[in-house]
Design a protein around this motif. Structure first.
Motif, short mmCIF file in Angstrom:
data_model
loop_
_atom_site.label_atom_id
_atom_site.label_comp_id
_atom_site.label_asym_id
_atom_site.label_seq_id
_atom_site.Cartn_x
_atom_site.Cartn_y
_atom_site.Cartn_z
N HIS A 20 70.24 11.01 45.38
CA HIS A 20 68.76 10.62 45.55
C HIS A 20 68.51 9.73 44.53
O HIS A 20 67.49 9.12 44.74
CB HIS A 20 67.84 11.78 45.83
CG HIS A 20 67.83 12.84 44.59
ND1 HIS A 20 68.44 13.83 44.42
CD2 HIS A 20 67.00 12.89 43.50
CE1 HIS A 20 68.20 14.51 43.29
NE2 HIS A 20 67.29 13.84 42.91
N ILE A 21 68.97 9.70 43.45
CA ILE A 21 68.61 8.94 42.12
C ILE A 21 69.57 7.77 42.49
O ILE A 21 68.86 6.81 42.52
CB ILE A 21 68.76 9.72 40.84
CG1 ILE A 21 67.61 10.62 40.75
CG2 ILE A 21 68.67 8.66 39.70
CD1 ILE A 21 67.87 11.67 39.51
N ILE A 22 70.61 7.73 42.51
CA ILE A 22 71.44 6.64 42.40
C ILE A 22 71.24 5.86 43.57
O ILE A 22 71.22 4.52 43.62
CB ILE A 22 73.04 7.03 42.46
CG1 ILE A 22 73.76 6.07 41.50
CG2 ILE A 22 73.64 7.14 43.99
CD1 ILE A 22 73.37 6.34 40.09
N ASN A 23 70.71 6.31 44.66
CA ASN A 23 70.56 5.61 46.09
C ASN A 23 69.22 4.64 45.78
O ASN A 23 68.93 3.58 46.69
CB ASN A 23 70.21 6.23 47.21
CG ASN A 23 71.48 6.95 47.63
OD1 ASN A 23 72.80 6.40 47.20
ND2 ASN A 23 71.54 8.00 48.35
N GLU A 24 68.53 4.81 44.57
CA GLU A 24 67.30 4.11 44.35
C GLU A 24 67.56 2.68 43.75
O GLU A 24 66.69 1.82 43.80
CB GLU A 24 66.58 4.74 43.19
CG GLU A 24 65.68 6.10 43.94
CD GLU A 24 64.53 5.74 44.80
OE1 GLU A 24 64.04 4.85 44.76
OE2 GLU A 24 64.64 6.48 46.00
N PHE A 25 69.03 2.62 43.45
CA PHE A 25 69.07 1.28 42.84
C PHE A 25 70.03 0.52 43.91
O PHE A 25 70.77 0.73 44.74
CB PHE A 25 70.11 1.51 41.59
CG PHE A 25 69.29 2.25 40.50
CD1 PHE A 25 68.45 1.48 39.44
CD2 PHE A 25 69.48 3.49 40.27
CE1 PHE A 25 67.81 2.18 38.54
CE2 PHE A 25 69.03 4.28 39.34
CZ PHE A 25 67.89 3.64 38.44
N LEU A 43 74.42 -2.12 41.46
CA LEU A 43 74.09 -1.50 39.73
C LEU A 43 74.58 -0.20 40.14
O LEU A 43 74.47 0.44 38.76
CB LEU A 43 72.50 -1.59 39.99
CG LEU A 43 72.01 -2.83 39.38
CD1 LEU A 43 70.48 -2.60 39.47
CD2 LEU A 43 72.39 -3.06 38.05
N ARG A 44 74.96 0.48 41.21
CA ARG A 44 75.23 1.83 41.26
C ARG A 44 76.35 2.26 40.33
O ARG A 44 76.14 3.53 39.71
CB ARG A 44 75.26 2.27 42.61
CG ARG A 44 74.37 2.24 43.66
CD ARG A 44 74.29 2.62 44.92
NE ARG A 44 73.01 2.54 45.59
CZ ARG A 44 72.83 2.41 46.86
NH1 ARG A 44 74.03 2.94 47.56
NH2 ARG A 44 71.82 2.16 47.56
N ASN A 45 77.34 1.62 40.18
CA ASN A 45 78.35 1.88 39.13
C ASN A 45 77.86 1.96 37.88
O ASN A 45 78.06 3.06 36.96
CB ASN A 45 79.66 1.07 39.13
CG ASN A 45 80.51 1.30 40.47
OD1 ASN A 45 80.57 2.54 40.77
ND2 ASN A 45 81.37 0.40 40.71
N GLU A 46 77.10 1.04 37.38
CA GLU A 46 76.47 0.95 36.03
C GLU A 46 75.70 2.15 35.74
O GLU A 46 75.60 2.76 34.91
CB GLU A 46 76.03 -0.40 35.92
CG GLU A 46 76.54 -1.38 34.97
CD GLU A 46 75.33 -2.55 34.94
OE1 GLU A 46 74.91 -2.53 33.87
OE2 GLU A 46 75.58 -3.46 35.72
N MET A 47 74.88 2.48 36.92
CA MET A 47 73.69 3.53 36.75
C MET A 47 74.35 4.69 36.46
O MET A 47 73.92 5.79 35.78
CB MET A 47 72.91 3.31 37.84
CG MET A 47 71.80 2.41 37.56
SD MET A 47 70.87 2.32 36.34
CE MET A 47 70.12 0.66 36.09
N ASN A 48 75.71 5.02 37.21
CA ASN A 48 76.41 6.14 37.03
C ASN A 48 77.06 6.34 35.70
O ASN A 48 77.09 7.57 35.15
CB ASN A 48 77.66 6.14 38.06
CG ASN A 48 77.20 7.05 39.42
OD1 ASN A 48 76.65 7.97 39.21
ND2 ASN A 48 77.78 6.68 40.38
N ASN A 83 60.20 10.03 40.54
CA ASN A 83 61.22 9.11 41.01
C ASN A 83 61.14 7.84 40.38
O ASN A 83 62.06 7.13 39.62
CB ASN A 83 61.23 8.95 42.61
CG ASN A 83 62.52 7.99 42.81
OD1 ASN A 83 63.87 8.58 42.70
ND2 ASN A 83 62.45 6.95 43.58
N ASN A 84 59.79 7.38 40.46
CA ASN A 84 59.69 5.98 39.45
C ASN A 84 59.99 5.89 38.26
O ASN A 84 60.59 5.39 37.40
CB ASN A 84 58.44 5.57 39.88
CG ASN A 84 57.85 5.22 41.13
OD1 ASN A 84 58.52 5.12 41.95
ND2 ASN A 84 56.65 5.09 41.28
#
Lengths: 317, 192
Positions: free
Chosen positions: A12-17, A21-26, B166-167
């Motif tokens: 639910h957090i990673i899907n916000e990006f 960007l998701r790999n970097e955010m991970n 979330n924000n």
């Protein structure tokens, strides 16, 4: 706690990006994990030590019942009950002699039912006080403000005491207006039904008898209330229907009525108009600003909003 | 937050309200490890965290008659511990912040300058970057990352909406990525 160290970010957090960007955010999530506070889990021994430390503190603060020894615990509990009982009796004794008080906030009205079936309609900002022995000893009510009384007839007198003056009745309906902050200290009684005795407190021999459709006034400068005069009781009780009737009423007193009814502050910054009389009727619920419009038109004043209400000032040409 | 069922805690809350010391002890045993871990997230110091949690339990006992059994006692404890941690940190940061301001450095300047310092591992850099986040972002992010709380739990604690949580977390991670990118450029680590 491995959740603190490893793993990818929750979906639910990673899907916000954005996708790219998701790999970097991970990676960020993972690297940030290395900064987790260094906790070993709290061991059961640490928990017991913590509990012991806690119990020592509670014991020192004198609010601790040992859980271990049942009999000792029972005696201790029992002594606490005794202490509590004594305290309760003492408190109750004091409590009984403290009168009951009903206060109506500004901007509101209220009806108070009394144990004997009588009831009191109270105007905004009024206070009523009566003994907890009401009905057993006497039926005495203390009033500051304005209220309409509907008194059940029990043969016993019902007495309203208000700012130095008494109204004594058996079953009847009447209005008492008596504001402690009234500049003249005036109390006005108007009777709708039945009859009342009106006299300064402790001076019952100065009584004036009022019957239905009559009213009388008193202020501390007078030995005796004014002689009964025929009056329109509906005017005096207009407040019960949220109406206003100002009959030759001083501007200052009108503004206080408005303050109480609308729960606001009105500053009057114009000398010499405080006592200037005004007559006005508002037959139904009225907006505050239309009352202020009228007042200002008639008296040549202006008003402006303030943070807590309004300020009225003299018009400068 | 932990594994005791809500019903268990509810029944403990009722007993504690009736001055049942044994229920209070059970509740302590149940909550102490979790609350201490939670407090460490804020305080980063175990003994300080233990003190704060114990203070909270002293207050719970003193105010036991006022326990609202309609509300979650668990959340109440988390909230009390959080408030006490924030107060403690605020009192402490007054001194720290004023000395930082005296040097007339903005926080991000300090953060980036420090990167040249070799003794800093990537981990401690991340620590500094997280510390440089706005207070609320940092809190939401840390509770999510280190406590494994979901958005609803964080929202209840911080008294904001899950959307805002979330924000905060998204903003925090975006900012951390920025710091990390700058760091990689300075140290000429290629972006993969």
């Amino acid at each position: 706690m491995n959740k603190k160290q490893n793993g990818t970010a929750p979906e639910h957090i990673i899907n916000e990006f954005d996708e790219e960007l998701r790999n970097e955010m991970n990676e960020i999530w993972l690297l940030a994990g290395s900064t987790a506070p260094d906790v070993q889990d709290i061991s059961p021994i640490e928990v017991e030590n913590g509990l012991n430390a806690l119990n020592t503190r509670l014991e020192i603060s004198g609010d601790y019942i040992p859980a271990g020894d049942k009999i000792a615990g029972w005696i201790q509990n029992y002594s606490r009950v005794l202490v509590a009982a004594v305290a309760l009796i003492t408190l109750t004794t004091f409590f009984i002699f403290v009168p009951r008080t009903a206060v109506v906030p500004y901007g509101e009205m209220a009806t108070l039912d009394l144990p004997d079936g009588s009831f009191i309609e109270m105007n905004s900002g009024s206070t009523v006080r009566y003994s907890r022995f009401y009905r057993f000893i006497n039926r005495t009510i203390e009033l500051n403000g304005e209220a309409f009384f509907t008194v059940a007839d029990h043969g016993h007198p019902f007495i309203v005491k208000a700012n130095g003056v008494s109204v004594e009745v058996t079953g009847t309906r009447f209005n008492v207006q008596s504001w402690a902050d009234d500049p003249a200290g005036e109390t006005i009684v108007s009777v709708e039904k039945g009859g009342v005795l009106f006299y300064p407190i402790e001076k019952r021999d100065q009584m004036v008898t009022l019957t239905a459709g009559e009213s009388s006034r008193w202020n501390p400068q007078q030995l005796q209330p004014t002689a009964p005069e025929t009056s329109n009781v509906e005017d005096a009780t207009a407040w019960r229907e949220f109406r206003f009737v100002f009959r030759n009423q001083a501007l200052g007193s009108i503004l206080r009525d408005l303050e109480r009814r609308f729960n606001i502050t009105i500053e009057l910054e114009a000398h010499g108009v405080e006592n200037s009389p005004l007559t006005a009727y508002y037959s139904q619920q009225v907006q505050l600003e239309s009352v202020l419009d009228d007042i200002c038109t008639v008296k040549g004043l202006r008003y402006t909003r303030t943070t807590t209400g309004y300020r009225i000032y003299r018009q400068v040409d | 937050m932990n594994h005791a069922t809500d019903e268990q805690i509810e029944s403990l809350a009722e007993k504690i309200k009736r001055s049942d010391k044994r229920a209070y002890d059970d509740f302590f045993r149940l909550m102490y490890p979790h609350l201490t871990g939670f407090a460490i997230t804020y305080m980063r110091d175990k003994s300080m965290a233990c003190d704060i949690v114990q203070d909270a339990f002293v207050i719970l006992w003193q105010k036991r008659f006022g326990i609202d059994t309609g509300k979650s006692l668990k959340s109440y404890m988390y909230q009390m511990v959080r408030n006490r941690c924030l107060n403690e940190l605020r009192n402490r940061s007054k001194e720290v912040v004023s000395s930082e301001l005296a040097e007339n450095n903005t926080i991000s300047e300090m953060v980036i300058e420090n990167q040249n310092n070799d003794r800093n591992s990537l981990g401690s850099l991340f620590r500094e970057w997280i510390n440089a986040l706005p207070e609320r972002q940092k809190e939401a992010f840390e509770l999510s990352r280190f406590e494994g709380m979901d958005h609803d739990e964080i929202a209840g604690l911080m008294n904001i909406s899950p959307k805002t949580v979330n924000n905060h977390i998204v903003a925090a991670m975006t900012q951390l990525r920025k710091y990390y990118k700058q760091y990689k450029q300075k140290n000429s680590i290629p972006d993969e």
